[in-house]
Design a protein around this motif. Structure first.
Motif, mmCIF file in Angstrom:
data_model
loop_
_atom_site.group_PDB
_atom_site.id
_atom_site.type_symbol
_atom_site.label_atom_id
_atom_site.label_comp_id
_atom_site.label_asym_id
_atom_site.label_seq_id
_atom_site.Cartn_x
_atom_site.Cartn_y
_atom_site.Cartn_z
ATOM 1 N N GLY A 1 33.086 21.103 -45.636
ATOM 2 C CA GLY A 1 33.575 20.253 -46.725
ATOM 3 C C GLY A 1 33.872 18.819 -46.280
ATOM 4 N N ASP B 1 21.905 29.794 -51.636
ATOM 5 C CA ASP B 1 20.731 29.887 -52.513
ATOM 6 C C ASP B 1 20.472 31.291 -53.064
ATOM 7 O OD1 ASP B 1 19.771 27.263 -52.670
ATOM 8 O OD2 ASP B 1 18.998 27.380 -50.620
ATOM 9 N N ASP C 1 19.770 26.727 -59.189
ATOM 10 C CA ASP C 1 19.792 25.461 -58.442
ATOM 11 C C ASP C 1 20.546 24.448 -59.306
ATOM 12 O OD1 ASP C 1 19.125 22.848 -57.419
ATOM 13 O OD2 ASP C 1 17.646 23.882 -56.161
ATOM 14 N N ILE C 2 21.752 24.130 -58.885
ATOM 15 C CA ILE C 2 22.653 23.305 -59.710
ATOM 16 C C ILE C 2 22.054 21.909 -59.937
ATOM 17 C CG2 ILE C 2 25.002 22.361 -59.886
ATOM 18 C CD1 ILE C 2 25.765 24.569 -57.742
ATOM 19 N N ASN D 1 30.214 20.881 -40.164
ATOM 20 C CA ASN D 1 31.453 21.104 -39.417
ATOM 21 C C ASN D 1 31.681 20.165 -38.236
ATOM 22 O OD1 ASN D 1 33.858 22.316 -39.159
ATOM 23 N ND2 ASN D 1 33.101 24.195 -38.186
ATOM 24 N N LYS E 1 31.863 10.423 -40.772
ATOM 25 C CA LYS E 1 31.539 10.774 -42.160
ATOM 26 C C LYS E 1 32.197 9.794 -43.139
ATOM 27 C CE LYS E 1 29.894 15.412 -41.518
ATOM 28 N NZ LYS E 1 30.090 16.847 -41.400
#
Ligand code: PMT
Length: 401
Positions: A212, A277, A306-307, A359, A382
């Motif tokens: 995340g 998936d 598949d959003i 991660n 990030k």
């Protein structure tokens, strides 16, 4: 991140003074110049030497020092300050500033400065809730002074309640965000982050290594730049940025439904999540037992929706940003996904590279836009990747009007 910025840190007399040392150290790590002004009360708790050592600057304490140079100290500090942070801020100092009293170096610097002033109060709950203190805070807020609310917790005096100074990490975050341009005000940005999980039975599930971190960094950057942010998050151990609307989801189907709730009214959808998936065709209601007669277990998986592709089909004015997590043929696969899912641009990361993808705190990305132009970036935090993505989003928003 705070290079060329001078933060004047006002330290007043409360037990939370020890946390101010951590604030100095964090600000220094971000390359800020930190000038510490201590009140007499503060020096009863921690010696100036601690702050001098951490800030690499002389600590300012007295209004009427013997003159060693002809800079008038309170004026020069007031002018130097890009931001004045008072942490911890006692009821006494808040009260003095609210009522125009300038009887020590800190209150005089505040009075003489046009820089933003941020208070991080710390005091006993009863004191904090005292109507006089509250009305001083309200008065200062109405004049444009800013406050980082204290937290609830066990206080040094043994009481439990509101009054514990916010944590140094949150205070420094607030300082960082104060310097960001608020160029996304009025924009609603939906960010998906983290992994989804697909249960197999009550004790087992399928998922991936997404932490995340990428999505939460994007949500934080968007928030700091003034956007209204909805963070749709799979299971993570991360603390969500304060101020986002957090929607927690488990499965890919849940994530699809959550995005569906916000898509029509958003300006931007950033799909940094790693949705699973495939899901097991059926979920056993009881724990699947070990079978003594065979060494194999066969599970049938079916495709998840598949959003991105789903919303890409009927997007109107929304900007859609996708990610591609690949282990080979990075640019080729990413470009295919950009087209299939109708993204405005896609952020490709080769998750097999050290320092990229799942991660870790850094990423190595290439951005491909829908005109086929590719830009490659070196390894970076990030948070920096998030800045680059939102700079690009902002350009597209301006272009669309
Ligand atoms: O969370 P971190 O540990 O910080 O790791 C960051 C990350 C590696 C997860 C992130 O940088 C990233 O690459 N996210 C996308 C992961 C992924 O699912 O990639 P994909 O190539 O399988 O999917 C392409 C795009 O379609 C993605 O935007 C994805 O969100 C979306 N997708 C995928 C599957 C699915 N069923 N629905 C989707 O919308």
């Amino acid at each position: 991140m705070l290079k060329n910025k001078t933060i004047v840190l006002g330290v007043t007399g409360g037990i939370a003074v020890y946390k101010a040392a951590d604030i100095v150290s964090r600000l220094k790590k971000l390359n800020a110049n930190v000038e510490v002004v201590m009140t007499e009360g503060a020096t009863e708790f921690v010696t100036p030497l601690t702050f001098q050592t951490l800030s690499n600057n002389v600590v300012h304490r007295k209004m009427f020092n013997e003159i060693t140079n002809y800079d008038v100290e309170h004026i020069s500090l007031a002018q130097k300050a890009d931001l004045i942070l008072i942490a911890p801020a006692t009821a006494n100092t808040i009260g003095k500033i609210a009522n125009g009293i300038a009887d020590n170096l800190l209150t005089t610097v505040v009075m003489a400065s046009t820089a933003k002033v941020v208070f991080a109060p710390a005091m006993n709950t009863k004191m904090y809730q005292n109507p006089i203190v509250q009305s001083n805070i309200e008065k200062l807020k109405s004049l444009g002074y800013e406050f980082i609310n204290p937290a609830k917790g066990k206080l040094a005096c043994g009481d439990y309640g509101e009054g514990k100074m916010a944590e140094p990490v949150d205070i420094v975050d607030y300082v960082i965000s104060s310097f960001k341009e608020k160029d996304l005000i009025g924009r609603k940005i939906v960010v998906t982050a983290g992994p989804t999980i697909e249960p197999l039975d009550p004790v087992r599930y399928m998922t991936n290594h997404s932490s995340g971190k990428m999505g939460y960094s994007i949500a934080k950057e968007a928030l700091d730049r003034g956007a209204e942010v909805v963070l749709i998050s799979g299971s993570t151990c991360l603390e969500p940025p304060k101020g986002v609307e957090l929607v927690r989801v488990k499965t890919t189907e849940d994530m699809l439904n959550a995005v569906g709730k916000y898509f029509a009214t958003c300006d931007v959808l950033i799909k940094s999540a790693a949705p699973v998936d495939y899901r097991p065709e059926s979920v056993s209601s009881s724990k699947i037992k070990k079978n003594k007669d065979t060494d194999e277990l066969t599970i049938k998986y079916v495709k998840n929706p598949d959003i991105a592709a789903h919303f890409g089909k009927f997007k109107k004015n929304q900007i859609m940003v996708g990610f591609a997590a690949e282990t080979e043929n990075l640019l080729q696969y990413a470009e295919a996904k950009l087209k299939e899912k109708n993204f405005d641009f896609i952020v490709a990361n080769d998750v097999s590279k050290v320092g990229a993808g799942f991660n870790v705190d850094t990423n190595i990305i290439s951005i491909i836009d829908n005109k086929g132009e590719t830009t490659n970036y070196p390894i970076m935090d990030k948070a920096q990747v998030a800045r680059i993505i939102l700079d690009k989003v902002k350009k597209l928003l301006d272009y669309k009007g």
